[in-house]
Design a protein around this motif. Structure first.
Motif, mmCIF file in Angstrom:
data_model
loop_
_atom_site.group_PDB
_atom_site.id
_atom_site.type_symbol
_atom_site.label_atom_id
_atom_site.label_comp_id
_atom_site.label_asym_id
_atom_site.label_seq_id
_atom_site.Cartn_x
_atom_site.Cartn_y
_atom_site.Cartn_z
ATOM 1 N N GLY A 153 0.816 -1.213 0.000
ATOM 2 C CA GLY A 153 0.000 0.000 0.000
ATOM 3 C C GLY A 153 0.850 1.263 0.000
ATOM 4 N N GLU A 154 1.948 1.231 0.755
ATOM 5 C CA GLU A 154 2.853 2.385 0.794
ATOM 6 C C GLU A 154 3.523 2.590 -0.557
ATOM 7 O OE1 GLU A 154 4.217 2.214 5.485
ATOM 8 O OE2 GLU A 154 5.336 1.073 3.987
ATOM 9 N N GLN A 155 3.906 1.488 -1.213
ATOM 10 C CA GLN A 155 4.536 1.580 -2.534
ATOM 11 C C GLN A 155 3.559 2.163 -3.552
ATOM 12 O OE1 GLN A 155 7.891 0.743 -3.388
ATOM 13 N NE2 GLN A 155 7.278 1.910 -5.183
ATOM 14 N N TRP A 182 -3.324 9.513 4.321
ATOM 15 C CA TRP A 182 -2.594 10.386 5.240
ATOM 16 C C TRP A 182 -1.634 9.573 6.109
ATOM 17 C CZ3 TRP A 182 -1.482 15.267 5.541
ATOM 18 C CH2 TRP A 182 -0.967 15.778 6.718
ATOM 19 N N ARG A 183 -2.125 8.437 6.664
ATOM 20 C CA ARG A 183 -1.261 7.585 7.494
ATOM 21 C C ARG A 183 -0.098 7.023 6.678
ATOM 22 N NH1 ARG A 183 -6.192 5.992 9.516
ATOM 23 N NH2 ARG A 183 -6.226 4.064 8.298
ATOM 24 N N SER A 187 3.947 7.546 7.285
ATOM 25 C CA SER A 187 4.842 6.389 7.347
ATOM 26 C C SER A 187 5.956 6.503 6.310
ATOM 27 C CB SER A 187 4.041 5.106 7.128
ATOM 28 O OG SER A 187 4.888 3.990 7.079
ATOM 29 N N LEU A 188 5.610 6.942 5.106
ATOM 30 C CA LEU A 188 6.618 7.118 4.052
ATOM 31 C C LEU A 188 7.664 8.152 4.456
ATOM 32 C CD1 LEU A 188 4.364 7.100 0.863
ATOM 33 C CD2 LEU A 188 6.169 5.462 1.378
ATOM 34 N N GLN A 189 7.206 9.245 5.065
ATOM 35 C CA GLN A 189 8.139 10.289 5.483
ATOM 36 C C GLN A 189 9.102 9.772 6.552
ATOM 37 O OE1 GLN A 189 5.369 13.353 6.622
ATOM 38 N NE2 GLN A 189 5.363 14.276 4.580
ATOM 39 N N LYS A 190 8.573 9.004 7.516
ATOM 40 C CA LYS A 190 9.428 8.452 8.575
ATOM 41 C C LYS A 190 10.460 7.475 7.996
ATOM 42 C CE LYS A 190 6.113 8.842 12.360
ATOM 43 N NZ LYS A 190 5.204 8.104 13.259
#
Length: 197
Positions: A153-155, A182-183, A187-190
Motif C-alpha cells: 500500500g505504501e509503494q 494520510w497515514r 509512514s513514508l516520510q518516517k
C-alpha cells in the motif's frame, strides 16, 4: 405553492429532490462567482431530459439523488415539519436538513474542483522545470526506496505521489479512505528519513 408546505410522497419526492438540488447549486454558484455554471447546466439538462433513452447523467445529478434518498426517509411528512437541531443548536425542518446534506456534497465537489490540476497546467509545469540532461540516473533514489522496505500500500501511494496525483485523487484511485492515505504518507516520510540517515 411554497416548497416548504409540500408533503413528501412517492409521486413528489423526485420533483422535490430536483428543486432542492437546483436551489443548492444556484446558491453556491452565486457565492463562487459563477464557477459552477457548467454543473448547473448539466443538472438542468439532466432534470429535463432524464427520461430520454440513452441519456448520460452529469455530475450534478448526484446531488438530486442525494436529496431524493434523504427525502425518501420522510415520506408522508411535510417539508416544514421539525427535523431536529442544526450545528448551532437551532431547530430546523426537513427542508433545511435536506438542503444541508446536499450542500455538504456540493462542498466536497467544489474541493475536488480546486484541488484538481488540469492536464494542460500539469504539462506547463513540467515544461518549466529546467532539465540538466535528457537521461536521468535514478539508481541513487532506487537504493533509498529499497532501504525503506515499503509495504504494498505504501509503494502504491508513493507511486501515485510520484506521478503527480493529489491527495484526494490518490484516495479515489486506490479506493481507500483519505485518512489511510494520510497515514501512509506519514509512514513514508518516517521511513525516508530513516533510510537517508
Amino acid at each position: 405553492m411554497k416548497l416548504s408546505n409540500q408533503v413528501i410522497s412517492e409521486q413528489s419526492v423526485q420533483s422535490l429532490g430536483d428543486q432542492i438540488a437546483i436551489i443548492a447549486v444556484k446558491t453556491k454558484s452565486r457565492r463562487l462567482s459563477g464557477k459552477l455554471d457548467r454543473l448547473i447546466k448539466g443538472l438542468l439538462f439532466d432534470v429535463y431530459k432524464r427520461n430520454t433513452p440513452g441519456h448520460i447523467f452529469s455530475d450534478g445529478y448526484d446531488l438530486v439523488q442525494t436529496a431524493v434518498c434523504f427525502l425518501w426517509e420522510y415520506r408522508g411528512h411535510r417539508l416544514d415539519e421539525p427535523y431536529g437541531k442544526d450545528g448551532k443548536g437551532k431547530n430546523c425542518n426537513i427542508l433545511y436538513a435536506c438542503y444541508h446534506v446536499v450542500d455538504k456534497c456540493l462542498t466536497k465537489y467544489c474541493k475536488k474542483i480546486y484541488t484538481t490540476v488540469s492536464l494542460e497546467e500539469k504539462i506547463k509545469q513540467i515544461e518549466e522545470i529546467p532539465c540538466r540532461s535528457t537521461e536521468n540516473d535514478y539508481t541513487k533514489y532506487d537504493k533509498i526506496v529499497e532501504k525503506m522496505h515499503l509495504k504494498q500500500g505504501e509503494q502504491e501511494t508513493l507511486d501515485c505521489y510520484m506521478a503527480g496525483m493529489t491527495f484526494f485523487d490518490i484516495a479515489k484511485f486506490l479506493g481507500v479512505n483519505s485518512s489511510t492515505i494520510w497515514r501512509r504518507r506519514i509512514s513514508l516520510q518516517k521511513k525516508y528519513l530513516q533510510a537517508i540517515y
